[in-house]
Write an enzyme that holds these catalytic residues in place. Structure first.
Site, PDB file in Angstrom:
ATOM      1  N   GLY A 223       0.828  -1.210   0.000  1.00 34.62           N
ATOM      2  CA  GLY A 223       0.000   0.000   0.000  1.00 34.62           C
ATOM      3  C   GLY A 223       0.850   1.242   0.000  1.00 34.62           C
ATOM      4  O   GLY A 223       2.059   1.177  -0.261  1.00 34.62           O
ATOM      5  N   ASN A 224       0.246   2.375   0.245  1.00 36.01           N
ATOM      6  CA  ASN A 224       1.014   3.622   0.335  1.00 36.01           C
ATOM      7  C   ASN A 224       0.383   4.530   1.382  1.00 36.01           C
ATOM      8  O   ASN A 224      -0.643   4.203   1.962  1.00 36.01           O
ATOM      9  CB  ASN A 224       1.124   4.284  -1.041  1.00 36.01           C
ATOM     10  CG  ASN A 224      -0.226   4.643  -1.614  1.00 36.01           C
ATOM     11  OD1 ASN A 224      -0.964   5.430  -1.041  1.00 36.01           O
ATOM     12  ND2 ASN A 224      -0.570   4.023  -2.743  1.00 36.01           N
ATOM     13  N   ARG A 225       1.037   5.677   1.600  1.00 35.29           N
ATOM     14  CA  ARG A 225       0.618   6.523   2.710  1.00 35.29           C
ATOM     15  C   ARG A 225      -0.534   7.464   2.403  1.00 35.29           C
ATOM     16  O   ARG A 225      -0.883   8.299   3.226  1.00 35.29           O
ATOM     17  CB  ARG A 225       1.798   7.412   3.135  1.00 35.29           C
ATOM     18  CG  ARG A 225       2.933   6.703   3.787  1.00 35.29           C
ATOM     19  CD  ARG A 225       4.043   7.722   3.984  1.00 35.29           C
ATOM     20  NE  ARG A 225       5.268   7.126   4.461  1.00 35.29           N
ATOM     21  CZ  ARG A 225       5.534   6.960   5.744  1.00 35.29           C
ATOM     22  NH1 ARG A 225       4.683   7.347   6.662  1.00 35.29           N
ATOM     23  NH2 ARG A 225       6.675   6.403   6.104  1.00 35.29           N
ATOM     24  N   SER A 226      -1.115   7.395   1.241  1.00 32.84           N
ATOM     25  CA  SER A 226      -2.168   8.353   0.897  1.00 32.84           C
ATOM     26  C   SER A 226      -3.345   8.244   1.873  1.00 32.84           C
ATOM     27  O   SER A 226      -3.837   7.154   2.149  1.00 32.84           O
ATOM     28  CB  SER A 226      -2.664   8.085  -0.520  1.00 32.84           C
ATOM     29  OG  SER A 226      -3.756   8.923  -0.790  1.00 32.84           O
TER      30      SER A 226
END
Ligand code: CTP
Length: 414
Positions: A207-210
């Site tokens: 995933g990512n930090r968005s």
């Protein structure tokens, strides 16, 4: 102004007739939506005669007009009088079990509740919590009048006087109008938001930090500007704004399918989502176990399609000119080989979109933060001076981005 007057099932329903007269005499077009139980007090014929408009309580009347969507969407103002304890509870709970509650869920403009009930019901913690919920979402819930109620009891619970409801309703519209000019009325805006998750096995993902805050702030700003807004939401830490048409997705490939489908009838597509550039080449359908007798697993990644680039390409090859405007976002850090603006310009050229909103990021910058600073690049800009630079909260910045989008749309239709 188009007004929906919701009438709840209480003895004070008859007073809503005076309120209706105040609205119609002031030149407003009022559609009355009584609840089923309110018709025990005042019949539909009265509302039809006084408003000059058809009256319905059910989502299954006049289905071809899609009233449960249309009424809330088109209303500049919704007033509920009397708002019974039951109606406040259903509205606070987001229920949609009759035409009035459907209309409230679809509302885009101000909503004003004028409560009427027995004092015990008004002061009950359940009602107090429902009122607090509705107010926290921006609805105006008037304080009931104090005085003689239907039975022998006296206390807070009387429906406020029709003149007071009328004045409060118009004030709510003025407050709303001061917030944002409705420059996108009639336009459909699709916004992608949040971060995609690319599964490795049934329990793990990349995933990512968005956080989704930028995309939801843009959705709020587009709604405030009068647009019909579709939000294609990957993983977000924040709830989707009320009033958007929500499409939930998980992976980049799901987001891609939803974005292409939505683009076909959108005036604007804003790609604010953080789309994973890579996904695991294979998704294992049972949990990957650690094993002493085998080497540790190696994750092989494959490229995801560049959705923004694809949308631009699809439009240009179809030759329809739809969506009229495709807006990209870019998160850049700058490095030894180039500064943020230089990378932004290259990305704008590579992606081919009509506007690129450029964020400078580091691990403590932008992701999940409420304050942000962006530059809005367009292929027409030349030189650093021409670039629009905006700083402030994500809400302020989003309002400016939406204003710029509206201006670009207007320029294209000249
Ligand atoms: N984007 C997209 N599809 C992808 C990756 C990104 O549509 N597979 C969109 C994003 O939603 C954003 C824009 O492209 O609007 C820029 O994303 P960014 O990750 O900053 O750029 P990249 O294309 O990944 O370029 P780089 O790897 O050079 O940073």
């Amino acid at each position: 102004m188009r007004i929906v007057l919701g009438v709840g099932g209480g003895i004070a329903a008859y007073k809503a007739a005076s309120l209706l007269r105040l609205f119609t005499e002031a030149g407003h077009n009022v559609t009355v939506v009584p609840t089923e139980s309110s018709k025990q007090f005042v019949g539909a014929a009265t509302w039809e005669a006084l408003s000059g408009n058809p009256v319905s309580s059910s989502v299954f009347d006049e289905v071809e007009k899609v009233n449960h969507v249309r009424l809330g969407h088109e209303a500049d103002l919704i007033v509920v009088a009397p708002a019974t304890a039951d109606l406040l509870a259903r509205a606070a709970g987001g229920q949609a079990n009759d035409l009035l509650t459907n209309t409230l869920l679809m509302a885009r403009g101000p909503v004003v509740f004028a409560p009427a009930m027995h004092t015990e019901m008004w002061t009950h913690p359940a009602t107090a919590a429902n009122v607090a919920t509705l107010r926290s979402r921006g609805a105006v819930v008037l304080e009931p009048g104090i005085g003689r109620l239907t039975g022998k009891d006296t206390g807070p619970g009387r429906l406020p006087e029709p003149e007071a409801i009328f004045a409060a309703a118009l004030a709510a519209v003025d407050d709303g109008a001061a917030e944002a000019p409705r420059v996108l009325t009639g336009s459909t805006v699709t916004i992608t938001a949040g971060g995609t998750r690319e599964p490795l096995d049934p329990v793990r993902f990349l995933g990512n930090r968005s956080s989704g805050k930028q995309g939801t702030a843009l959705a709020d700003a587009a709604l405030a500007a009068g647009a019909r807004v579709r939000l294609i939401a990957a993983h977000m830490d924040v709830p989707a704004p009320r009033g958007v048409e929500l499409v939930r997705v998980e992976t980049a490939l799901e987001l891609r399918a939803a974005a292409h489908a939505a683009a076909a009838d959108s005036d604007v597509v804003i790609m604010a989502a953080a789309v994973a550039d890579f996904r695991p080449s294979e998704v294992v359908d049972t949990k990957i176990k650690k094993r002493d007798d085998e080497a540790d697993p190696v994750i092989t990644l494959v490229r995801n399609p560049d959705i923004l680039q694809e949308l631009v390409h699809a439009r240009d090859t179809a030759g329809t000119g739809i969506p009229k405007l495709i807006v990209g976002f870019a998160a850049e850090t700058g490095d030894a080989n180039g500064d943020v603006l230089e990378y932004g310009r290259k990305k704008l050229a590579r992606k081919g979109c009509d506007l690129l909103v450029l964020n400078r990021v580091g691990t403590s910058l932008v992701f999940g933060q409420d304050e942000t600073e962006v530059r809005i690049l367009s292929p027409a800009d030349s030189g650093q001076e021409a670039v629009e630079s905006v700083a402030g909260t994500k809400a302020d910045v989003s309002a400016r981005i939406i204003a710029r989008i509206a201006a670009e749309l207007a320029a294209r239709s000249d």
